[in-house]
Design a protein around this motif. Structure first.
Motif, PDB file in Angstrom:
ATOM      1  N   TRP A 187       0.826  -1.207   0.000  1.00 49.57           N
ATOM      2  CA  TRP A 187       0.000   0.000   0.000  1.00 49.57           C
ATOM      3  C   TRP A 187       0.860   1.257   0.000  1.00 49.57           C
ATOM      4  N   ILE A 188       1.968   1.237   0.723  1.00 47.23           N
ATOM      5  CA  ILE A 188       2.862   2.396   0.741  1.00 47.23           C
ATOM      6  C   ILE A 188       3.435   2.648  -0.656  1.00 47.23           C
ATOM      7  N   GLU A 189       3.740   1.574  -1.375  1.00 48.21           N
ATOM      8  CA  GLU A 189       4.248   1.733  -2.749  1.00 48.21           C
ATOM      9  C   GLU A 189       3.187   2.387  -3.636  1.00 48.21           C
ATOM     10  N   ILE A 190       1.935   1.973  -3.469  1.00 44.08           N
ATOM     11  CA  ILE A 190       0.845   2.580  -4.235  1.00 44.08           C
ATOM     12  C   ILE A 190       0.697   4.053  -3.865  1.00 44.08           C
ATOM     13  N   LEU A 191       0.788   4.340  -2.579  1.00 44.67           N
ATOM     14  CA  LEU A 191       0.674   5.723  -2.130  1.00 44.67           C
ATOM     15  C   LEU A 191       1.834   6.573  -2.636  1.00 44.67           C
ATOM     16  N   SER A 192       3.006   5.980  -2.772  1.00 40.99           N
ATOM     17  CA  SER A 192       4.156   6.718  -3.306  1.00 40.99           C
ATOM     18  C   SER A 192       3.879   7.165  -4.739  1.00 40.99           C
ATOM     19  N   ALA A 193       3.343   6.233  -5.542  1.00 43.04           N
ATOM     20  CA  ALA A 193       2.974   6.591  -6.919  1.00 43.04           C
ATOM     21  C   ALA A 193       1.848   7.620  -6.909  1.00 43.04           C
ATOM     22  N   ALA A 194       0.875   7.409  -6.027  1.00 43.81           N
ATOM     23  CA  ALA A 194      -0.269   8.337  -5.952  1.00 43.81           C
ATOM     24  C   ALA A 194       0.175   9.737  -5.555  1.00 43.81           C
ATOM     25  N   SER A 195       1.185   9.818  -4.692  1.00 53.19           N
ATOM     26  CA  SER A 195       1.648  11.142  -4.256  1.00 53.19           C
ATOM     27  C   SER A 195       2.320  11.900  -5.393  1.00 53.19           C
ATOM     28  N   VAL A 196       3.019  11.190  -6.264  1.00 53.71           N
ATOM     29  CA  VAL A 196       3.616  11.841  -7.437  1.00 53.71           C
ATOM     30  C   VAL A 196       2.508  12.325  -8.374  1.00 53.71           C
ATOM     31  N   ILE A 197       1.509  11.486  -8.553  1.00 58.53           N
ATOM     32  CA  ILE A 197       0.352  11.858  -9.373  1.00 58.53           C
ATOM     33  C   ILE A 197      -0.319  13.104  -8.796  1.00 58.53           C
ATOM     34  N   GLN A 198      -0.483  13.098  -7.458  1.00 55.74           N
ATOM     35  CA  GLN A 198      -1.134  14.228  -6.782  1.00 55.74           C
ATOM     36  C   GLN A 198      -0.385  15.526  -7.025  1.00 55.74           C
ATOM     37  N   LYS A 199       0.931  15.463  -6.958  1.00 49.16           N
ATOM     38  CA  LYS A 199       1.753  16.666  -7.139  1.00 49.16           C
ATOM     39  C   LYS A 199       1.797  17.123  -8.600  1.00 49.16           C
ATOM     40  N   GLU A 200       1.709  16.184  -9.534  1.00 50.88           N
ATOM     41  CA  GLU A 200       1.950  16.525 -10.942  1.00 50.88           C
ATOM     42  C   GLU A 200       0.688  16.821 -11.738  1.00 50.88           C
ATOM     43  N   ALA A 201      -0.416  16.124 -11.469  1.00 54.39           N
ATOM     44  CA  ALA A 201      -1.620  16.273 -12.285  1.00 54.39           C
ATOM     45  C   ALA A 201      -2.259  17.642 -12.076  1.00 54.39           C
ATOM     46  N   ALA A 202      -2.742  18.227 -13.153  1.00 53.19           N
ATOM     47  CA  ALA A 202      -3.381  19.541 -13.065  1.00 53.19           C
ATOM     48  C   ALA A 202      -4.801  19.430 -12.538  1.00 53.19           C
ATOM     49  N   ASN A 203      -5.413  18.280 -12.715  1.00 51.21           N
ATOM     50  CA  ASN A 203      -6.780  18.062 -12.234  1.00 51.21           C
ATOM     51  C   ASN A 203      -7.023  16.562 -12.120  1.00 51.21           C
ATOM     52  N   ILE A 204      -8.199  16.201 -11.650  1.00 51.30           N
ATOM     53  CA  ILE A 204      -8.520  14.784 -11.421  1.00 51.30           C
ATOM     54  C   ILE A 204      -8.525  14.002 -12.734  1.00 51.30           C
ATOM     55  N   SER A 205      -9.034  14.611 -13.801  1.00 50.81           N
ATOM     56  CA  SER A 205      -9.121  13.886 -15.081  1.00 50.81           C
ATOM     57  C   SER A 205      -7.745  13.538 -15.640  1.00 50.81           C
ATOM     58  N   GLU A 206      -6.725  14.305 -15.275  1.00 50.40           N
ATOM     59  CA  GLU A 206      -5.367  14.016 -15.754  1.00 50.40           C
ATOM     60  C   GLU A 206      -4.686  12.887 -14.976  1.00 50.40           C
ATOM     61  N   MET A 207      -5.201  12.587 -13.793  1.00 54.82           N
ATOM     62  CA  MET A 207      -4.491  11.664 -12.912  1.00 54.82           C
ATOM     63  C   MET A 207      -4.212  10.294 -13.534  1.00 54.82           C
ATOM     64  N   PRO A 208      -5.192   9.633 -14.173  1.00 56.46           N
ATOM     65  CA  PRO A 208      -4.881   8.333 -14.794  1.00 56.46           C
ATOM     66  C   PRO A 208      -3.857   8.429 -15.927  1.00 56.46           C
ATOM     67  N   ILE A 209      -3.787   9.595 -16.590  1.00 57.59           N
ATOM     68  CA  ILE A 209      -2.823   9.774 -17.682  1.00 57.59           C
ATOM     69  C   ILE A 209      -1.423   9.946 -17.099  1.00 57.59           C
ATOM     70  N   VAL A 210      -1.305  10.794 -16.060  1.00 55.70           N
ATOM     71  CA  VAL A 210      -0.008  10.954 -15.386  1.00 55.70           C
ATOM     72  C   VAL A 210       0.446   9.617 -14.832  1.00 55.70           C
ATOM     73  N   SER A 211      -0.485   8.850 -14.303  1.00 58.98           N
ATOM     74  CA  SER A 211      -0.162   7.515 -13.779  1.00 58.98           C
ATOM     75  C   SER A 211       0.414   6.626 -14.876  1.00 58.98           C
ATOM     76  N   SER A 212      -0.139   6.730 -16.079  1.00 63.87           N
ATOM     77  CA  SER A 212       0.375   5.912 -17.191  1.00 63.87           C
ATOM     78  C   SER A 212       1.785   6.323 -17.563  1.00 63.87           C
ATOM     79  N   VAL A 213       2.073   7.639 -17.504  1.00 63.79           N
ATOM     80  CA  VAL A 213       3.431   8.118 -17.804  1.00 63.79           C
ATOM     81  C   VAL A 213       4.416   7.539 -16.785  1.00 63.79           C
ATOM     82  N   ILE A 214       4.035   7.566 -15.518  1.00 64.63           N
ATOM     83  CA  ILE A 214       4.899   7.013 -14.462  1.00 64.63           C
ATOM     84  C   ILE A 214       5.180   5.549 -14.732  1.00 64.63           C
ATOM     85  N   GLN A 215       4.141   4.783 -14.999  1.00 70.48           N
ATOM     86  CA  GLN A 215       4.318   3.338 -15.219  1.00 70.48           C
ATOM     87  C   GLN A 215       5.121   3.061 -16.486  1.00 70.48           C
TER      88      GLN A 215
END
Length: 316
Positions: A187-215
């Motif tokens: 869960w901490i690993e998931i939260l680590s990725a989520a925290s990067v998404i939180q800091k980088e995404a401009a809005n909620i709709s961008e979050m899955p796209i930023v997540s794809s870039v990370i992966q």
């Protein structure tokens, strides 16, 4: 016989005088309105405290207060209307506690939130951080962004206890929803990725796209090279400069180190967590903030990315 009758009448007079005096005392106005602090403890302790606040107390008041009901403690809203003593005692048993709202916004770091909490509620930061460290299973990313309501006057340890309880319940329920069980390290690993998404995404709709870039970058063993990972801890609101990128040698610097940050860099929303769990399928490896819209332009190749950089440089 006459003596007995006189004694009876004398006793009756004394009782009548006592009742009249008590009635007079209980119907006298008191100088308490709006918000009042009532200590936790017995009726005797409460009356003693109120006596120090100019209540004209008598030895009978604790018994009368106990007879009316169980007094609440903390900061109570007793209204603005003038009250008699008996009405005031009744208010102490039915008045609602004064509530305070504490808001944790997504993307804020735990240390900044705790410092703001300590400052706002006149608490000791060192003490509440120590309480948090003793009760929370991990530090950063554990607290869940939300608006929490607490009774005014609640101790720092009680506030932390409630925050930890609510956050733990949230994490366990969400983990069980997606994985059937809660495993702390995963869960901490998931939260680590989520925290990067939180800091980088401009809005909620961008979050899955930023997540794809990370992966996508992780799969290719590419460094994430994302500014948001350097907004950890005390640096939550600091602008990331080339000098900062060069000089910060912590594991949070994804320009230097491969992979995700070792821990979450901030608190995260449910949407960011779900984006980390369910990234969209894409070939994106880069994104650039569009100065005009505030959103990001996602690209697949370095040439496309450089082209976007040049476009943004021309925008004033």
């Amino acid at each position: 016989m006459a003596i007995v009758i006189r004694v009876i009448f004398a006793i009756f007079d004394i009782i009548l005088i006592f009742i009249l005096a008590l009635s007079y005392d209980l119907t006298r106005p008191v100088n308490f309105t709006d918000t009042i602090f009532i200590p936790k403890g017995s009726s005797t302790k409460i009356i003693s405290q109120l006596s120090n606040q100019n209540l004209n107390a008598t030895r009978f008041d604790p018994r009368i207060l106990s007879f009316i009901g169980t007094p609440h403690h903390g900061y109570l809203d007793i209204g603005k209307e003038p009250l008699t003593k008996i009405d005031f005692f009744y208010k102490l048993t039915v008045a609602k506690p004064v509530m305070i709202n504490i808001t944790l916004i997504p993307g804020e770091t735990t240390v900044i939130f705790l410092k703001n909490l300590a400052s706002k509620e006149n608490l000791n930061f060192v003490e509440i951080e120590e309480d948090f460290n003793k009760t929370a299973p991990f530090y950063e990313g554990f607290l869940v962004p939300n608006t929490y309501s607490f009774a005014k006057g609640m101790s720092g340890s009680e506030i932390i206890k409630n925050l930890v309880h609510e956050s733990e319940k949230f994490h366990q329920n969400l983990a069980k929803k997606y994985f059937g069980k809660y495993e702390k390290d995963k869960w901490i690993e998931i939260l680590s990725a989520a925290s990067v998404i939180q800091k980088e995404a401009a809005n909620i709709s961008e979050m899955p796209i930023v997540s794809s870039v990370i992966q996508n970058r992780l799969k290719r063993n590419m460094k994430l090279q994302m500014d948001g990972t350097l907004n950890y801890g005390e640096y939550s609101h600091m602008k990331i400069t080339p000098e900062r990128i060069k000089n910060d040698i912590s594991k949070f610097n994804t320009y230097i180190y491969e992979g995700l940050p070792p821990t979450p860099v901030c608190t995260v929303s449910k949407e960011a967590i779900e984006a980390a769990i369910n990234p969209i399928k894409s070939d994106y490896l880069y994104f650039m903030r569009d100065k005009r819209s505030g959103k990001h332009v996602f690209t697949k190749t370095i040439n496309e990315h450089i082209n976007q950089i040049n476009i943004q440089r021309k925008i004033k």
